[in-house]
Structure formats: structure tokens, C-alpha cells
Motif scaffolding. Structure first.
Motif, PDB file in Angstrom:
ATOM      1  N   ALA A 214      33.768  -0.278   0.048  1.00 36.65           N
ATOM      2  CA  ALA A 214      33.289   0.948  -0.594  1.00 36.65           C
ATOM      3  C   ALA A 214      31.901   0.748  -1.191  1.00 36.65           C
ATOM      4  O   ALA A 214      31.009   1.603  -1.057  1.00 36.65           O
ATOM      5  CB  ALA A 214      34.271   1.391  -1.673  1.00 36.65           C
ATOM      6  N   GLU A 215      31.702  -0.381  -1.850  1.00 27.50           N
ATOM      7  CA  GLU A 215      30.387  -0.658  -2.433  1.00 27.50           C
ATOM      8  C   GLU A 215      29.337  -0.840  -1.343  1.00 27.50           C
ATOM      9  O   GLU A 215      28.177  -0.452  -1.513  1.00 27.50           O
ATOM     10  CB  GLU A 215      30.469  -1.896  -3.322  1.00 27.50           C
ATOM     11  CG  GLU A 215      31.292  -1.661  -4.590  1.00 27.50           C
ATOM     12  CD  GLU A 215      31.222  -2.819  -5.565  1.00 27.50           C
ATOM     13  OE1 GLU A 215      31.079  -3.973  -5.099  1.00 27.50           O
ATOM     14  OE2 GLU A 215      31.304  -2.575  -6.789  1.00 27.50           O
ATOM     15  N   ASP A 216      29.743  -1.405  -0.216  1.00 24.58           N
ATOM     16  CA  ASP A 216      28.831  -1.586   0.915  1.00 24.58           C
ATOM     17  C   ASP A 216      28.383  -0.226   1.455  1.00 24.58           C
ATOM     18  O   ASP A 216      27.208  -0.032   1.779  1.00 24.58           O
ATOM     19  CB  ASP A 216      29.542  -2.392   2.001  1.00 24.58           C
ATOM     20  CG  ASP A 216      28.612  -2.860   3.106  1.00 24.58           C
ATOM     21  OD1 ASP A 216      27.682  -3.633   2.807  1.00 24.58           O
ATOM     22  OD2 ASP A 216      28.820  -2.452   4.270  1.00 24.58           O
ATOM     23  N   ILE A 217      29.309   0.719   1.543  1.00 28.49           N
ATOM     24  CA  ILE A 217      28.976   2.067   2.012  1.00 28.49           C
ATOM     25  C   ILE A 217      27.998   2.739   1.056  1.00 28.49           C
ATOM     26  O   ILE A 217      26.996   3.331   1.479  1.00 28.49           O
ATOM     27  CB  ILE A 217      30.260   2.911   2.168  1.00 28.49           C
ATOM     28  CG1 ILE A 217      31.060   2.431   3.382  1.00 28.49           C
ATOM     29  CG2 ILE A 217      29.932   4.396   2.301  1.00 28.49           C
ATOM     30  CD1 ILE A 217      32.442   3.043   3.499  1.00 28.49           C
ATOM     31  N   ALA A 218      28.280   2.647  -0.238  1.00 25.22           N
ATOM     32  CA  ALA A 218      27.400   3.277  -1.224  1.00 25.22           C
ATOM     33  C   ALA A 218      26.000   2.677  -1.174  1.00 25.22           C
ATOM     34  O   ALA A 218      24.990   3.395  -1.270  1.00 25.22           O
ATOM     35  CB  ALA A 218      28.000   3.127  -2.621  1.00 25.22           C
ATOM     36  N   GLU A 219      25.933   1.367  -1.001  1.00 23.50           N
ATOM     37  CA  GLU A 219      24.627   0.707  -0.946  1.00 23.50           C
ATOM     38  C   GLU A 219      23.881   1.092   0.324  1.00 23.50           C
ATOM     39  O   GLU A 219      22.662   1.325   0.297  1.00 23.50           O
ATOM     40  CB  GLU A 219      24.810  -0.808  -1.024  1.00 23.50           C
ATOM     41  CG  GLU A 219      23.535  -1.553  -1.334  1.00 23.50           C
ATOM     42  CD  GLU A 219      23.760  -3.027  -1.625  1.00 23.50           C
ATOM     43  OE1 GLU A 219      22.748  -3.751  -1.692  1.00 23.50           O
ATOM     44  OE2 GLU A 219      24.928  -3.452  -1.783  1.00 23.50           O
ATOM     45  N   ALA A 220      24.595   1.195   1.441  1.00 25.99           N
ATOM     46  CA  ALA A 220      23.965   1.620   2.696  1.00 25.99           C
ATOM     47  C   ALA A 220      23.427   3.043   2.572  1.00 25.99           C
ATOM     48  O   ALA A 220      22.344   3.359   3.079  1.00 25.99           O
ATOM     49  CB  ALA A 220      24.973   1.536   3.839  1.00 25.99           C
ATOM     50  N   ALA A 221      24.180   3.899   1.884  1.00 22.09           N
ATOM     51  CA  ALA A 221      23.726   5.283   1.685  1.00 22.09           C
ATOM     52  C   ALA A 221      22.441   5.323   0.871  1.00 22.09           C
ATOM     53  O   ALA A 221      21.519   6.094   1.171  1.00 22.09           O
ATOM     54  CB  ALA A 221      24.824   6.093   1.004  1.00 22.09           C
ATOM     55  N   ARG A 222      22.369   4.480  -0.155  1.00 21.80           N
ATOM     56  CA  ARG A 222      21.148   4.439  -0.967  1.00 21.80           C
ATOM     57  C   ARG A 222      19.979   3.882  -0.163  1.00 21.80           C
ATOM     58  O   ARG A 222      18.855   4.383  -0.252  1.00 21.80           O
ATOM     59  CB  ARG A 222      21.389   3.612  -2.230  1.00 21.80           C
ATOM     60  CG  ARG A 222      22.290   4.311  -3.249  1.00 21.80           C
ATOM     61  CD  ARG A 222      22.296   3.587  -4.585  1.00 21.80           C
ATOM     62  NE  ARG A 222      22.989   2.306  -4.522  1.00 21.80           N
ATOM     63  CZ  ARG A 222      24.282   2.146  -4.758  1.00 21.80           C
ATOM     64  NH1 ARG A 222      25.036   3.197  -5.051  1.00 21.80           N
ATOM     65  NH2 ARG A 222      24.837   0.950  -4.699  1.00 21.80           N
ATOM     66  N   LEU A 223      20.235   2.835   0.622  1.00 19.81           N
ATOM     67  CA  LEU A 223      19.174   2.274   1.463  1.00 19.81           C
ATOM     68  C   LEU A 223      18.664   3.307   2.464  1.00 19.81           C
ATOM     69  O   LEU A 223      17.473   3.342   2.793  1.00 19.81           O
ATOM     70  CB  LEU A 223      19.691   1.040   2.207  1.00 19.81           C
ATOM     71  CG  LEU A 223      19.911  -0.228   1.381  1.00 19.81           C
ATOM     72  CD1 LEU A 223      20.662  -1.276   2.206  1.00 19.81           C
ATOM     73  CD2 LEU A 223      18.578  -0.797   0.900  1.00 19.81           C
ATOM     74  N   GLY A 224      19.581   4.140   2.952  1.00 18.39           N
ATOM     75  CA  GLY A 224      19.214   5.169   3.918  1.00 18.39           C
ATOM     76  C   GLY A 224      18.603   6.405   3.286  1.00 18.39           C
ATOM     77  O   GLY A 224      18.209   7.333   3.997  1.00 18.39           O
TER      78      GLY A 224
END
Length: 414
Positions: A214-224
Motif C-alpha cells: 500500500a505504501e509503495d502504491i502511494a509513493e508511486a502515485a506521488r512520484l507520478g
């Protein structure tokens, strides 16, 4: 009285269950909302976190990543209202890209071209993202979990980026919606696989958004660069319960809390037999899709008890990794023992499914082939729902306690 289990595109009924010592657990009922009014109201809110005008003030282009899961018939009105506000904010429809994922089960059934036929949006750009096509993704960075994030170029290059989808419980990432419009929806296959592999690190926990995946998804969303989310909170039996919109992750987290209130139930007294439905199409298309339901059933079933799964499973087990993971040595399904090349999607759920079936008996009502039920799941296949009840009662002949959960997709237990 008949209990109806969603099953594929229809339902299966269980009659005369009153003779059983049982408790029926339904999802929390929600009042039907006027979706068109809700869409307009939430998008028009005038504050920095909610107002879409605040976000597009200096933007010349926009990209909308759409997850169709759970949304079905409300995709078009949601999108229409969103486009109305974006165009009203000054972005020309020629500079708006609408993105879908080619692998999305519902996308194949949605006439996405029809979304371009209604003026003034017929000039919007339509992009069907293929996660296997590396020529159309760009690198945006690496997450703390060392997941290199590659996203659809059409999305990344836009000035204003929106994620549109549904918020619903998910044991492996806490809840859908929000950042899932980025990962997995418009991510590369390799980025998706690395995220799924993180799900081997912990047991699933509904609404826990601090899990590694879940944290990986949130971080990917911020990076994107996810600027704005437009999410529908899904209530019992797939009913739209509320709408949230605004900056990520604030607006999404508001919706997650609403979903949690609608989904979490007090745990019933443990039962010898639990009869649980997979939620109907598309949530009961494969065994892979039903694992969240089995997690809920496990929590209610006594050690050595029987779970009756009512799920069509017209597409079999699901991703290849599930079947392989069910037959691998259990020690191999550990994050540290698998390379990215060795890991297959499905293995993360196989690990949990194996744990459940080590201490619970499984009876399957559906189209899953008998040999798969017996050889892969180590369970038994019933001819129909009454036959399954008879088989379960034979396992527990001394006045067993029974819990019936007609739709397990929108229930989890405290």
C-alpha cells in the motif's frame, strides 16, 4: 425465506435454511445517492483541497486515469461531470487524455469509444494502456521499496493528472482507489510485479494502508504526480455510497474511512460452517478474485471447520502464479526467497490461501473444474448449493453453528 448469493451475472438461492442453527450476515445497507447531484456538488466545492479549479488554474493539458472495477454503469456520468469541470476550468478537450488499462476485466466490456461520441468531448484523446508495452512508459523514480516506477507517458506528460475509480476494501493493500489509478492502472508490468511481490511480506489487513504494498502504491502515485482523485465509495453489495474528490491522499483517505465504517462488522461467534458468496461478476470470476472473501470466512470459522465458497469461477483459478504457488514448497513463498524473475502474480494470494486451507475444509459451489478443486485446493466440489450444505453438515453432524455471508466482498470482521 431464501438467501440470495450473487453468482456470476445472476444469483443462487438457499431456501429452508431456518432449520439450521445459523446467523446471516449482510453488508451494511446504504441509502441510494443521487450520483449526478453528488458528482456536481463535490467537484464544485470551493476550498483548496477540494476545488478542481484550484488545481487546473495554470494547466493546459489533463490526463484522467480510470479504473472501471466496481463503477460499471456510473463511469459515464462520473466522467462527464469531471470533464465538464475540467473544460470549464479552461483546458481544451483536445488537450485531455482519457486512459484505461487494457488488462482491466471491465474495460473489455465497456464501449470506451462511446465516451468520445458526446459533444463537446468527442475530441478528447483516448489511450488504452498496455502494461506489456515498454515503448509507451517513462521512468518517474524509485520507491523506498526499490520499485522502479514506469508509467504511461500520456499521463506523465500532462499538466493536470486525475485518478478516477472506486474505494472498496482490499486485504492486500488496505483499500482500492486513490493511488491505484496509477499503480497498477497505468504502470508497466515490471512495476506491477514488484508491487505484488511486496504482498508476500505480511498477512493481509483490510483498511491498513501502512502495509508495504500500500505504501509503495502511494509513493508511486506521488512520484507520478497524481494531483487529484475522484472516487466513489462502494457500499454493501456494490452500491455507490458516497463520493470524494480532491487532493491525494487527503480526499482518498476520507473515502477509506467511510468505506471502513460501512464494511467492518463485529465478528460473530465462531462457527463450524461458514457459507460465503464471492460477490458475483467480476468478483467471483476466479479463485484469485475470491481470496479476500476467504480471509473473512477464515476469521469466523472454527479451526477444523468448513468453508463453503459460492463463486462461479468461470475463468478458473486466475493468474498462473496462484496455481503454481499452491503446489510449491511453502517456504518458497517468502519475499526474500524469490527474485523478481521468479515471482508470478498470484503467488502472494497462494501463500494466504494455503494458510487458510491448512486448518479449514473447503467445499466449492461453482464452475471450477473438479480436478482443480481437489488437486490444487485440496477441497471438494459440490453439485449445487443444497449439496454443499449437506456435505458440510456431514463434516459436523452434532448441531453445528452456521454463519451465512451471502456477499463476502464487502464484509470484513473486527
Amino acid at each position: 425465506m431464501v438467501v440470495e448469493f450473487p453468482y456470476g451475472d445472476g444469483s443462487l438461492g438457499l431456501a429452508d435454511y431456518q432449520d439450521l442453527k445459523c446467523e446471516v450476515v449482510y453488508p451494511t445497507g446504504v441509502a441510494a445517492i443521487d450520483t449526478s447531484t453528488e458528482f456536481q456538488n463535490i467537484l464544485s466545492k470551493q476550498n483548496p483541497v477540494r476545488s478542481i479549479g484550484h488545481f487546473i488554474r495554470d494547466a493546459e493539458s489533463a490526463a484522467i486515469s480510470i479504473e472501471t472495477r466496481y463503477l460499471s454503469s456510473i463511469i459515464q456520468p462520473m466522467l462527464t461531470e469531471l470533464l465538464n469541470h475540467i473544460v470549464a476550468g479552461g483546458i481544451s478537450s483536445e488537450n485531455i487524455t482519457i486512459l484505461f488499462n487494457e488488462q482491466d476485466k471491465n474495460c473489455s466490456q465497456l464501449d470506451v469509444s462511446s465516451l468520445q461520441t458526446d459533444s463537446p468531448f468527442d475530441s478528447c484523446n483516448l489511450c488504452i494502456h498496455n502494461p506489456f508495452d515498454d515503448s509507451r512508459v517513462v521512468w518517474v523514480g524509485e520507491t523506498t521499496a526499490s520499485n522502479g516506477v514506469l508509467l504511461c507517458e500520456s499521463y506523465v506528460r500532462a499538466d493536470f493528472r486525475v485518478g478516477m475509480g472506486a474505494i472498496a476494501p482490499d486485504g492486500f493493500i488496505g483499500a482500492t482507489g486513490g493511488g491505484t489509478a496509477v499503480l497498477p492502472n497505468i504502470a508497466s508490468r515490471e512495476t506491477i510485479i514488484r508491487n505484488h511481490k511486496l504482498r508476500l511480506q505480511n498477512d493481509p489487513r483490510f483498511f491498513d494502508i501502512t502495509q508495504p504494498a500500500a505504501e509503495d502504491i502511494a509513493e508511486a502515485a506521488r512520484l507520478g504526480g497524481l494531483d487529484y482523485v475522484f472516487n466513489c465509495v462502494i457500499g454493501g453489495s456494490g452500491t455507490p455510497a458516497s463520493i470524494v474528490a480532491g487532493s491525494f491522499p487527503e480526499a482518498w483517505m476520507e473515502g477509506v474511512h467511510t468505506s471502513e465504517r460501512l464494511t467492518i462488522k463485529d465478528t460473530p461467534h465462531s462457527a463450524s460452517i461458514v457459507v460465503i458468496g464471492g460477490g458475483g461478476h467480476p468478483f467471483d470470476s476466479t479463485i484469485y478474485d475470491t481470496v479476500d472473501c476467504l480471509i473473512a470466512a477464515e476469521k469466523v470459522t472454527q479451526h477444523g471447520g468448513t468453508i463453503v465458497l459460492v463463486a462461479q469461477c468461470s475463468d478458473g483459478l486466475g493468474p498462473a502464479g496462484l496455481g503454481i504457488g499452491m503446489t510449491e514448497e511453502s517456504g518458497s513463498l517468502v519475499a526474500g526467497s524469490l527474485t523478481n524473475a521468479d515471482f508470478l502474480i498470484g503467488m502472494e494470494k497462494a501463500r494466504i490461501l494455503r494458510r487458510i486451507l491448512e486448518t479449514r475444509n473447503l467445499i466449492v459451489v461453482g464452475e471450477l473444474q473438479k480436478n482443480l478443486v481437489e488437486e490444487v485446493l485440496k477441497g471438494r466440489k459440490a453439485a449445487d448449493l443444497p449439496d454443499a450444505i449437506d456435505m458440510a453438515l456431514a463434516n459436523h453432524p452434532s448441531y453445528p453453528r452456521v454463519v451465512i455471508i451471502p456477499d463476502g466482498r464487502f464484509i470484513s470482521f473486527s
